[in-house]
Structures are given as structure tokens and as C-alpha cells.
Motif scaffolding. Structure first.
Motif, PDB file in Angstrom:
ATOM      1  N   ALA A   1       1.790   6.345  -6.928  1.00 12.16           N
ATOM      2  CA  ALA A   1       0.849   7.281  -7.212  1.00 12.16           C
ATOM      3  C   ALA A   1       1.222   8.805  -7.280  1.00 12.16           C
ATOM      4  O   ALA A   1       1.103   9.696  -8.393  1.00 12.16           O
ATOM      5  N   MET A   2       2.373   9.440  -6.015  1.00 17.11           N
ATOM      6  CA  MET A   2       2.591  10.716  -5.580  1.00 17.11           C
ATOM      7  C   MET A   2       3.589  11.241  -7.136  1.00 17.11           C
ATOM      8  O   MET A   2       3.305  12.541  -7.118  1.00 17.11           O
TER       9      MET A   2
ATOM     10  N   GLU B   1       0.847  -1.064  -0.018  1.00 19.55           N
ATOM     11  CA  GLU B   1      -0.377  -0.206   0.452  1.00 19.55           C
ATOM     12  C   GLU B   1       0.764   1.094   0.327  1.00 19.55           C
ATOM     13  O   GLU B   1       0.337   2.072  -0.457  1.00 19.55           O
ATOM     14  N   GLN B   2       1.881   1.453   0.942  1.00 19.18           N
ATOM     15  CA  GLN B   2       2.820   1.969   0.793  1.00 19.18           C
ATOM     16  C   GLN B   2       3.403   2.875  -0.112  1.00 19.18           C
ATOM     17  O   GLN B   2       3.594   3.604  -0.809  1.00 19.18           O
TER      18      GLN B   2
ATOM     19  N   ILE C   1       3.713   8.789   4.342  1.00 22.21           N
ATOM     20  CA  ILE C   1       2.984   7.591   4.608  1.00 22.21           C
ATOM     21  C   ILE C   1       3.786   6.938   5.487  1.00 22.21           C
ATOM     22  O   ILE C   1       3.544   5.436   5.464  1.00 22.21           O
TER      23      ILE C   1
ATOM     24  N   GLN D   1       1.005   4.105  -2.821  1.00 18.46           N
ATOM     25  CA  GLN D   1       0.451   5.483  -2.269  1.00 18.46           C
ATOM     26  C   GLN D   1       1.724   6.059  -3.225  1.00 18.46           C
ATOM     27  O   GLN D   1       1.905   7.569  -3.648  1.00 18.46           O
TER      28      GLN D   1
END
Length: 168
Positions: free
Chosen positions: A62-63, A55-56, A135, A59
């Protein structure tokens, strides 16, 4: 026919070999500036050592993608504005250095403008880095600090060796 093929191959390969050799003679593919890339900025290698969850990682990706797209659209949208800004800056510099007398106040003002632009870019980079590191869990943040400290110590050692080598 074999001789002709060999000659053609040699004629094609020879410039590549000499080009590669000359590039390494000047310190590698980037002219010996590899120190800066490995010892400054945001190190993806440190992030890889943090054992991020899927998940991290998603993220972070995506960033990165969002920032990449944002920079791409800004680059194309602001091209004319940036070119005009650069021309105005170059004109100011030319006027300053070609004038009969040097205007210290004008030079200070120009330098301040440059510093402000750089500070804005740095602040934006810090904001992006903060978003990316937000995050992480508290344990990962501690590990990140430790890894960064180790990395900076290694960089300091490398820099000291380079300076010693230069001075000898």
C-alpha cells in the motif's frame, strides 16, 4: 518455399543477435552499471528475507502504491515548472561558462542550489524508507541490520575486486 522462410527468419533474427551481442560487449543490458543497482538504495531482496507477515506485506505494498501514485501526479502536475526550472538552470550555467571572466561567487551559488535540491530529494527518500521500515518488529529490524551489513560487505568486496581489475 522453405528456403524463403529460412532467409526471412535469418534476416529478422540476425539484427537481434548482433544487437544483443553488442549490448553484452559493453557490459550487459545496462552498460556495466549493474554494480550500483545491486549495492545501493533500498534492497527488496533484504525485505524478502525478513519473513514479513501478510499484514506487513500488505502495508508495504500500500505504501509503495501510494508513493507511486504520488510521484505520478507530481510528475504530471509539475512538468511545466520543472522544465522552466531546468531552462533557467541551463541558462545560468551557459552564462557562467561563456562569460569573459569566471564569476566564482556565482558558481558557488549555483553549486549550493544544486546541493540543496539534492539534499531535499535525499531527505524525502530517507523519510519514505523510515516509513517503510517502521512496520517491522524489533526482531525484524535487527535482522534487517544484519542482512544490510552482510550486503554492504559483499558490495565492498565487489568494489575492491573491480578497482583491482581496473588498476591491472
Amino acid at each position: 518455399m522453405r528456403t524463403v522462410k529460412k532467409l526471412v527468419l535469418a534476416a529478422a533474427a540476425l539484427p537481434l543477435v548482433f544487437g544483443t551481442a553488442s549490448a553484452y560487449a559493453f557490459g550487459g543490458k545496462d552498460g556495466g552499471k549493474d554494480f550500483r543497482g545491486k549495492c545501493g538504495g533500498f534492497d527488496k531482496g533484504v525485505m524478502r528475507q525478513l519473513d514479513l507477515t501478510d499484514e506487513q506485506e500488505a502495508q508495504l505494498e500500500a505504501m509503495r502504491d501510494a508513493k507511486r501514485e504520488e510521484r505520478k501526479t507530481q510528475r504530471t502536475a509539475n512538468m511545466a515548472e520543472r522544465q522552466a526550472e531546468m531552462q533557467a538552470y541551463q541558462s545560468k550555467v551557459q552564462d557562467l561558462v561563456l562569460a569573459d571572466t569566471f564569476d566564482e561567487a556565482q558558481a558557488q551559488e549555483l553549486a549550493k542550489e544544486m546541493v540543496e535540491k539534492r539534499a531535499e530529494r535525499r531527505a524525502e527518500m530517507l523519510k519514505m524508507k523510515h516509513e517503510m521500515l517502521s512496520i517491522l518488529t524489533p526482531e525484524q529490524k535487527e535482522q534487517f541490520k544484519e542482512l544490510q551489513t552482510e550486503r554492504m560487505e559483499k558490495c565492498s568486496e565487489k568494489m575492491a575486486k573491480r578497482m583491482e581489475k581496473r588498476n591491472n
